[in-house]
Motif scaffolding. Structure first.
Motif, PDB file in Angstrom:
ATOM      1  N   ARG A 184     -16.294  14.650  -9.930  1.00 57.30           N
ATOM      2  CA  ARG A 184     -15.301  14.861  -8.870  1.00 57.30           C
ATOM      3  C   ARG A 184     -14.814  16.302  -8.856  1.00 57.30           C
ATOM      4  NH1 ARG A 184     -11.585   9.305  -9.124  1.00 57.30           N
ATOM      5  NH2 ARG A 184     -13.154   7.935  -8.175  1.00 57.30           N
ATOM      6  N   GLU A 206       0.806  -1.210   0.000  1.00 56.04           N
ATOM      7  CA  GLU A 206       0.000   0.000   0.000  1.00 56.04           C
ATOM      8  C   GLU A 206       0.841   1.262   0.000  1.00 56.04           C
ATOM      9  OE1 GLU A 206      -2.366  -0.706   3.421  1.00 56.04           O
ATOM     10  OE2 GLU A 206      -3.911  -1.793   2.325  1.00 56.04           O
ATOM     11  N   ASN A 246     -22.060   1.112   0.287  1.00 53.58           N
ATOM     12  CA  ASN A 246     -20.899   1.596   1.041  1.00 53.58           C
ATOM     13  C   ASN A 246     -20.577   3.025   0.602  1.00 53.58           C
ATOM     14  OD1 ASN A 246     -18.233   2.137   2.006  1.00 53.58           O
ATOM     15  ND2 ASN A 246     -17.839  -0.056   2.156  1.00 53.58           N
ATOM     16  N   PRO A 247     -20.656   4.005   1.498  1.00 52.88           N
ATOM     17  CA  PRO A 247     -20.382   5.403   1.122  1.00 52.88           C
ATOM     18  C   PRO A 247     -19.017   5.609   0.485  1.00 52.88           C
ATOM     19  CG  PRO A 247     -21.304   5.274   3.340  1.00 52.88           C
ATOM     20  CD  PRO A 247     -20.985   3.869   2.928  1.00 52.88           C
ATOM     21  N   GLN A 248     -18.039   4.752   0.822  1.00 53.79           N
ATOM     22  CA  GLN A 248     -16.689   4.905   0.293  1.00 53.79           C
ATOM     23  C   GLN A 248     -16.601   4.560  -1.195  1.00 53.79           C
ATOM     24  OE1 GLN A 248     -13.764   2.737   2.526  1.00 53.79           O
ATOM     25  NE2 GLN A 248     -12.076   3.302   1.185  1.00 53.79           N
ATOM     26  N   TYR A 249     -17.492   3.675  -1.664  1.00 51.06           N
ATOM     27  CA  TYR A 249     -17.399   3.183  -3.038  1.00 51.06           C
ATOM     28  C   TYR A 249     -18.619   3.497  -3.903  1.00 51.06           C
ATOM     29  CZ  TYR A 249     -14.100   0.324  -0.388  1.00 51.06           C
ATOM     30  OH  TYR A 249     -13.114  -0.098   0.454  1.00 51.06           O
ATOM     31  N   LYS A 250     -19.664   4.056  -3.337  1.00 49.84           N
ATOM     32  CA  LYS A 250     -20.918   4.201  -4.079  1.00 49.84           C
ATOM     33  C   LYS A 250     -20.820   5.144  -5.274  1.00 49.84           C
ATOM     34  CE  LYS A 250     -22.973   7.908  -1.272  1.00 49.84           C
ATOM     35  NZ  LYS A 250     -24.144   8.295  -0.452  1.00 49.84           N
ATOM     36  N   GLU A 251     -19.809   6.030  -5.287  1.00 46.29           N
ATOM     37  CA  GLU A 251     -19.674   6.971  -6.393  1.00 46.29           C
ATOM     38  C   GLU A 251     -18.906   6.386  -7.576  1.00 46.29           C
ATOM     39  OE1 GLU A 251     -21.254   9.745  -6.475  1.00 46.29           O
ATOM     40  OE2 GLU A 251     -21.982   9.582  -4.412  1.00 46.29           O
ATOM     41  N   ASN A 263      -8.585   0.841  -5.961  1.00 45.76           N
ATOM     42  CA  ASN A 263      -9.082   2.213  -6.066  1.00 45.76           C
ATOM     43  C   ASN A 263      -9.406   2.592  -7.518  1.00 45.76           C
ATOM     44  OD1 ASN A 263      -9.844   4.752  -5.145  1.00 45.76           O
ATOM     45  ND2 ASN A 263      -7.786   5.588  -5.382  1.00 45.76           N
ATOM     46  N   ASP A 323     -10.387  -1.508  -2.139  1.00 38.95           N
ATOM     47  CA  ASP A 323      -9.720  -0.337  -1.565  1.00 38.95           C
ATOM     48  C   ASP A 323      -8.259  -0.253  -1.983  1.00 38.95           C
ATOM     49  OD1 ASP A 323      -9.184  -2.626  -0.038  1.00 38.95           O
ATOM     50  OD2 ASP A 323      -8.602  -1.429   1.695  1.00 38.95           O
TER      51      ASP A 323
END
Length: 372
Positions: A237, A101, A181-186, A156, A153
Motif C-alpha cells: 500500500r 458506518e 472484485n477490484p475493491q477487495y482483490k488486494e 474493511n 465493506d
C-alpha cells in the motif's frame, strides 16, 4: 422477535463500535455468541451448549454485558427486553446502518490491523481470536461465507483468515468472489484447513490465496504468517501510494512544462533556460546545459541551432560566439549577482538579462527598438 443473520451481524458490529468509543473495550467472542443466541430467542442452556460453557457462567457473562450496555445506552437492558430495545434503536434499518458506518473507532486511528476470521467452527474462532487479540490485532469473526461477503465493506479488513470447509459457500467460493472484485482483490487471504493435500494447496494459491495454515493451529506459526502478510500488505500500500504520488507529480510537471513551452513559443523575445553543471570533485559550477530555448532565441542564432538544443553545453556555444557570459552566469547562480548587458546581434541592439532559477538561470534577449 426474529432477526435474519445479516441483521444479527450488523447489530453486533454496531455494539462493538459503540462499546469501544465509550469504554475502550470490544465484545468478546462469547458475548457475541450470547447476543446472537438472544436475538434468535435461544435459552441460556442452548447458548451455553453452543459456546462450550456452563449455563451459570453464560448467565454471568450476559448479566455483566447487559450492565455495560445499560450504562452505555442509559436505559435498563435485559435478556427479556433486548429485542424490543434493538427494534426501537434500529427504528429504520437504513438509518441504523448509516449510523453504524459513521463511526470511526479509535483502534483504527491507532493504526491497528483488522483481521477477519471466517470459520463455521466455534472452537477455531475462539482459539484464533484469543491468539490474535492478545497481540494487538482487531479481530472480527463471521461463521458464514455469504455473510462475510455481505459485510466485507463494513469490516474493511487488512487480512482475512478463511476456512476452506464451510456449509453453503466454502472458502474457495469466498476467495474467488473477493479476488474477482477490484475493491477487495488486494486483501491478502490465508486459508485455514485440516486438509494438507498438495492439490488443495495448489487450488488455494491458484485462486489468489497468499498463504495456507494447516490445522491444528500453532500460535507461533499463526502469528508469524499473519504478521508477515500484514507487513507485506502495508509495504504494498505504501508503494502504491508513492507510485500514485510520483505519477501525479510527473503529470503536473508535464503539464507545467507544456504550458511553459507554449508561453515561451509565443513570447515576443528570446528565452533560454540553463541548468548548472557542477564538478563531481569540488561541487563548483563549471558549465551550463541548455534545457529549453524558444523559437526567437534560436532565430537570433540561425547558424548555431545544434549548439543550443536541449542537453548541449553552454561553454561550446559561448566560445564560438565569443561571449564572456560564463563567469557572469556562475556569479549569478552562486552569489546572486545581477547579470545584464547590451550587445549587437543580427543587426539588432539586444538587451541581455540573466535571472537565477534554482540551480540554473534563464537568459532573455530583448530587442531594443529606437523611436525617432
Amino acid at each position: 422477535m426474529q432477526f435474519n443473520p445479516l441483521t444479527s451481524e450488523i447489530i453486533i458490529e454496531f455494539l462493538q463500535k459503540k462499546l469501544y468509543l465509550s469504554e475502550y473495550r470490544t465484545l468478546s467472542l462469547q458475548e457475541e455468541m450470547i447476543i446472537k443466541g438472544i436475538i434468535d430467542q435461544h435459552s441460556y442452556e442452548k447458548i451455553a451448549h453452543q459456546i462450550y460453557l456452563s449455563p451459570g457462567t453464560t448467565r454471568n457473562i450476559a448479566s455483566q454485558l447487559f450492565r455495560h450496555l445499560s450504562t452505555l445506552f442509559k436505559t435498563k437492558i435485559t435478556k427479556k427486553n433486548f429485542g424490543v430495545f434493538i427494534e426501537k434503536t434500529m427504528n429504520n434499518k437504513e438509518d441504523f446502518i448509516a449510523e453504524l458506518e459513521s463511526y470511526t473507532p479509535n483502534c483504527l486511528e491507532a493504526n491497528l490491523s483488522v483481521i477477519l476470521l471466517i470459520d463455521d467452527q466455534l472452537e477455531n474462532l475462539l482459539l484464533l481470536k484469543q491468539i490474535l487479540s492478545q497481540n494487538n490485532y482487531i479481530v472480527r469473526t463471521i461463521k458464514n461465507g455469504w455473510t462475510a461477503l455481505e459485510l466485507i465493506d463494513k469490516i474493511n479488513p487488512n487480512l482475512i483468515l478463511l476456512d476452506i470447509l464451510m456449509p453453503d459457500l466454502d472458502g474457495y467460493g469466498v476467495c474467488k468472489t473477493l479476488k474477482e472484485n477490484p475493491q477487495y482483490k488486494e486483501i491478502p487471504i490465508i486459508f485455514l484447513s485440516a486438509i494438507s493435500d498438495l492439490t488443495d494447496k495448489v487450488k488455494a494459491f491458484s485462486l489468489g490465496a497468499s498463504d495456507y495454515i494447516t490445522k491444528p493451529f500453532e500460535p507461533v506459526e499463526v502469528l508469524a504468517r499473519v504478521s508477515y502478510q500484514i507487513e507485506l500488505q502495508s509495504q504494498r500500500r505504501a508503494l502504491k501510494t508513492e507510485i500514485e504520488s510520483h505519477q501525479k507529480t510527473i503529470e503536473s510537471l508535464t503539464q507545467s512544462r507544456s504550458i511553459l513551452a507554449s508561453l515561451l513559443n509565443y513570447a515576443p523575445y528570446g528565452i533560454a533556460a540553463l541548468s548548472a553543471i557542477r564538478s563531481p570533485e569540488t561541487g563548483e559550477v563549471i558549465d551550463f546545459e541548455f534545457i529549453l530555448v524558444n523559437p526567437i532565441f534560436i532565430k537570433l542564432f540561425p547558424a548555431d541551432s545544434e549548439l543550443i538544443k536541449s542537453g548541449s553545453s553552454c561553454v561550446s556555444f559561448l566560445q564560438k560566439k565569443q561571449l564572456d557570459w560564463l563567469p557572469k552566469l556562475i556569479n549569478l547562480v552562486t552569489a546572486g549577482q545581477p547579470f545584464s548587458e547590451i550587445i549587437n546581434l543580427a543587426s539588432q541592439i539586444i538587451e541581455v538579462q540573466g535571472t537565477k532559477l534554482g540551480d540554473g538561470v534563464t537568459i532573455t534577449l530583448h530587442p531594443i527598438v529606437h523611436h525617432f
